[in-house]
Design an enzyme around this catalytic site. Sequence first.
Site, short mmCIF file in Angstrom:
data_model
loop_
_atom_site.label_atom_id
_atom_site.label_comp_id
_atom_site.label_asym_id
_atom_site.label_seq_id
_atom_site.Cartn_x
_atom_site.Cartn_y
_atom_site.Cartn_z
N VAL A 682 -11.61 -11.72 -27.50
CA VAL A 682 -12.29 -13.25 -27.33
C VAL A 682 -11.00 -14.21 -26.60
O VAL A 682 -10.01 -14.16 -26.67
CB VAL A 682 -12.11 -13.45 -28.61
CG1 VAL A 682 -12.30 -15.46 -28.99
CG2 VAL A 682 -13.08 -12.51 -29.47
N ASP A 791 -17.14 -7.28 -43.80
CA ASP A 791 -15.80 -7.34 -43.50
C ASP A 791 -14.42 -8.48 -43.62
O ASP A 791 -14.30 -8.72 -42.71
CB ASP A 791 -15.73 -7.42 -42.15
CG ASP A 791 -14.61 -6.51 -40.73
OD1 ASP A 791 -14.06 -5.55 -42.19
OD2 ASP A 791 -15.73 -6.34 -39.40
#
Length: 1088
Positions: A682, A791
Amino acid sequence: MRPKTFPATTYSGNSRQRLQEIREGLKQPSKSSVQGLPAGPNSDTSLDAKVLGSKDATRQQQQMRATPKFGPYQKALREIRYSLLPFANESGTSAAAEVNRQMLQELVNAGCDQEMAGRALKQTGSRSIEAALEYISKMGYLDPRNEQIVRVIKQTSPGKGLMPTPVTRRPSFEGTGDSFASYHQLSGTPYEGPSFGADGPTALEEMPRPYVDYLFPGVGPHGPGHQHQHPPKGYGASVEAAGAHFPLQGAHYGRPHLLVPGEPLGYGVQRSPSFQSKTPPETGGYASLPTKGQGGPPGAGLAFPPPAAGLYVPHPHHKQAGPAAHQLHVLGSRSQVFASDSPPQSLLTPSRNSLNVDLYELGSTSVQQWPAATLARRDSLQKPGLEAPPRAHVAFRPDCPVPSRTNSFNSHQPRPGPPGKAEPSLPAPNTVTAVTAAHILHPVKSVRVLRPEPQTAVGPSHPAWVPAPAPAPAPAPAPAAEGLDAKEEHALALGGAGAFPLDVEYGGPDRRCPPPPYPKHLLLRSKSEQYDLDSLCAGMEQSLRAGPNEPEGGDKSRKSAKGDKGGKDKKQIQTSPVPVRKNSRDEEKRESRIKSYSPYAFKFFMEQHVENVIKTYQQKVNRRLQLEQEMAKAGLCEAEQEQMRKILYQKESNYNRLKRAKMDKSMFVKIKTLGIGAFGEVCLACKVDTHALYAMKTLRKKDVLNRNQVAHVKAERDILAEADNEWVVKLYYSFQDKDSLYFVMDYIPGGDMMSLLIRMEVFPEHLARFYIAELTLAIESVHKMGFIHRDIKPDNILIDLDGHIKLTDFGLCTGFRWTHNSKYYQKGSHVRQDSMEPSDLWDDVSNCRCGDRLKTLEQRARKQHQRCLAHSLVGTPNYIAPEVLLRKGYTQLCDWWSVGVILFEMLVGQPPFLAPTPTETQLKVINWENTLHIPAQVKLSPEARDLITKLCCSADHRLGRNGADDLKAHPFFSAIDFSSDIRKQPAPYVPTISHPMDTSNFDPVDEESPWNDASEGSTKAWDTLTSPNNKHPEHAFYEFTFRRFFDDNGYPFRCPKPSGAEASQAESSDLESSDLVDQTEGCQPVYV
């Protein structure tokens, strides 16, 4: 409709008015003055000369200037009266008694009408045939069926200069450029005495051209059933052979057509339907051309007699500077009329409009060579003001068909001949008017186009370094047979007829070389060694004939050319450029080829595509409904509502257009890496065109496929695309290329919760309560959309500019949709293991890089190691519910388990199931009843301890079975008001941000090592995955591309808060702008 022809005079009235004027003038001959006129039988000649001379002058004046309507005819009538004065007082009976029967028979035998011949002899007193012919020519207007023949005669009047002058016998007119002169004075010698008839055939050769036309008139226009009786002949066959018969046929006036043996009936040239006659071609549609010395009687009536030795020469266009406009002359051989003279240059100029083809010379005459202007360049000379060189004609082949002229007026009607009579070979006029086809616009039709016959192309001009040879004299004429064998044969495509060769000699200074490239032995070696054009052409012809098996001489010359190193530096022949394709273009072509996919892949694609189309439509409807609701709440007037609707329509149109635009990574510039995950990274990126800031997540396709994460990636894309609330990171774009997948999302500058935990180690209970309350609302919003995150961990919780949280990283999210099931992306019966399940890689701590940094405290080292595991390629099972690990089936309750684990870590400072390896962590999670202990030394409130134990328990007793309301009602959240918007409340912690591109709240990331190591490790798996025996699914990433409807240019947050003293001054304005942003987030379609 009458055909468009060229008027023979400038007279503006019609023919009927002209005839009436002539009749009135003939009835009153006494009005003209007769004083001074000579009398006697010999006065006719002088009068005729005067009449003709005055007519010449009149026509020339008419061409120079415009005349009154009846001006020229008044003069003509006066001169006619002069010639008729001697016979004005004669009676018709006495004149009829004095008719010379011999002259009458001669005129009838010559083809004149018996009544007209008798009247002419009566009026002229049988003085001479010359006077009778003059009278017939003047009275031709009275016969309406001869009107068009008279029109031809008038067109060849002396003022036009269209008639050839009687020529003396000389070898040829070729190349002289002389034009035919006007009429000369008529003498009656050829018509008087015994020389006219069978005994004097040469009289026709010296006879003036117009009177040959009159002696051998053509038949006027006839209907289909009309029969024209031909009078008997009074002259011999030799005289008959001197002329060619051209019956004037058709609805308007005749067009001669030449036919030779072997020519099929009908048109030999394929023409478009607009120019073809819709009536069948008649059998006798073409005149016969008798030859000199033809055996048999003249009346044998041969259907296809041998061709005449004549030239069918078209004249230049009427716009050209030439004396003969659209005239077709038939010139006989040396023994016929004008046989001893070759046509002048003006006659040999080709015409483009008449669309005539050339006939070829026969007999024992020699074959003439083509001039320098070849056929390929013939049209370039067809321009006004250009003098074209004479065209010599090729030897005629009697056994080959000759194409006829193309004309839109060739509508032949069958005309039967006289019964019991053989068709005689009748003479005809030597001049025929060529009709120019009118331009007719027809609708476009599909016409079958004949396949063109390959013809020899004219090569380009020789290179500049080859000296042009001097123009050689014309070679000696060779017989036709030798010329056909020696020269190249050109096949001309004729409809239904065989091709015949033409002898073409490309001589003169315009000779051309074969096209490049040239053979190597012909390349220029030095300036001193110059190849002339003949040797170049000869060598090229030899190399072309040799083909692959070249003679030994060619090999020697090639070897000598290769051995001459000095010649390589010299100027070479410029060959044609050879296209060189780039590799990139080849790759693009290979990529653009249509690939063949399996029916399963098509089914997979169509099901997703239809779902997305329906979803897109539903979203559009929802946006319209949302706009209407917001406008109703705001109380807008009708005009304002209509304006808002137009704004929405414009946005919808722009959105549809932007969705079709292809995106790639070149539209973004990477600024800094924010984090590295299991499948990619990212980074902070800037859009090139708008300079907006985004967080771009990049996933490597090969790792996604290798780790069986295709379903998870599709699930993440779906949740981010559908989520339109403040708790989930907004996805603006998603696209892909050959190697990677790209998510372009909001950039949240406050960092993630894990970074804050590492810095603060333990949260105060009020801060933990605030974040857990917002996390509860965020998970509730995900559940309401029908997804399960699976998650939830501190790494996936981001803190925005104001200190509120947003959920991200939905890689393990599932919505219980078929596209989120991994089995749809696998082939065969072997199922890959899910990444959340226990793996041997969990025990591999080689990816841990926390040892590279200095450990100041043992606890801080443990925290950093935990972060290293969280960002490792395999992740950590610390926050995963036991039912997920045990594969017993799970619901959305697994997310509430993760909330309890995060609350424990916030208040205690470490996860409840922390272990050195992921495997041990997994075992502790599975045996949570024995391993979950809250340290006694940690001072927790009873509400916090109770909430942790009710969340970290079995799924049957876990809070959240009835939704998020179970958690909201817990006493731990008694200080939180869930009824109001919690995001509007000030956060207890606000991150420090100095500028929009500030990344100080994220952990520093080594931008090269983890990514490169991961790519190296996954390359082998990728190679295995893409092998022929284990090909990856072709439908893995269908329907991945996405574009959000409302793009706020990547600035979802306000400008950064000033630091220091300016913060208090700007706080109120910031809060107001925050409220405005929060209010408009729910109704963004309303505002542009």
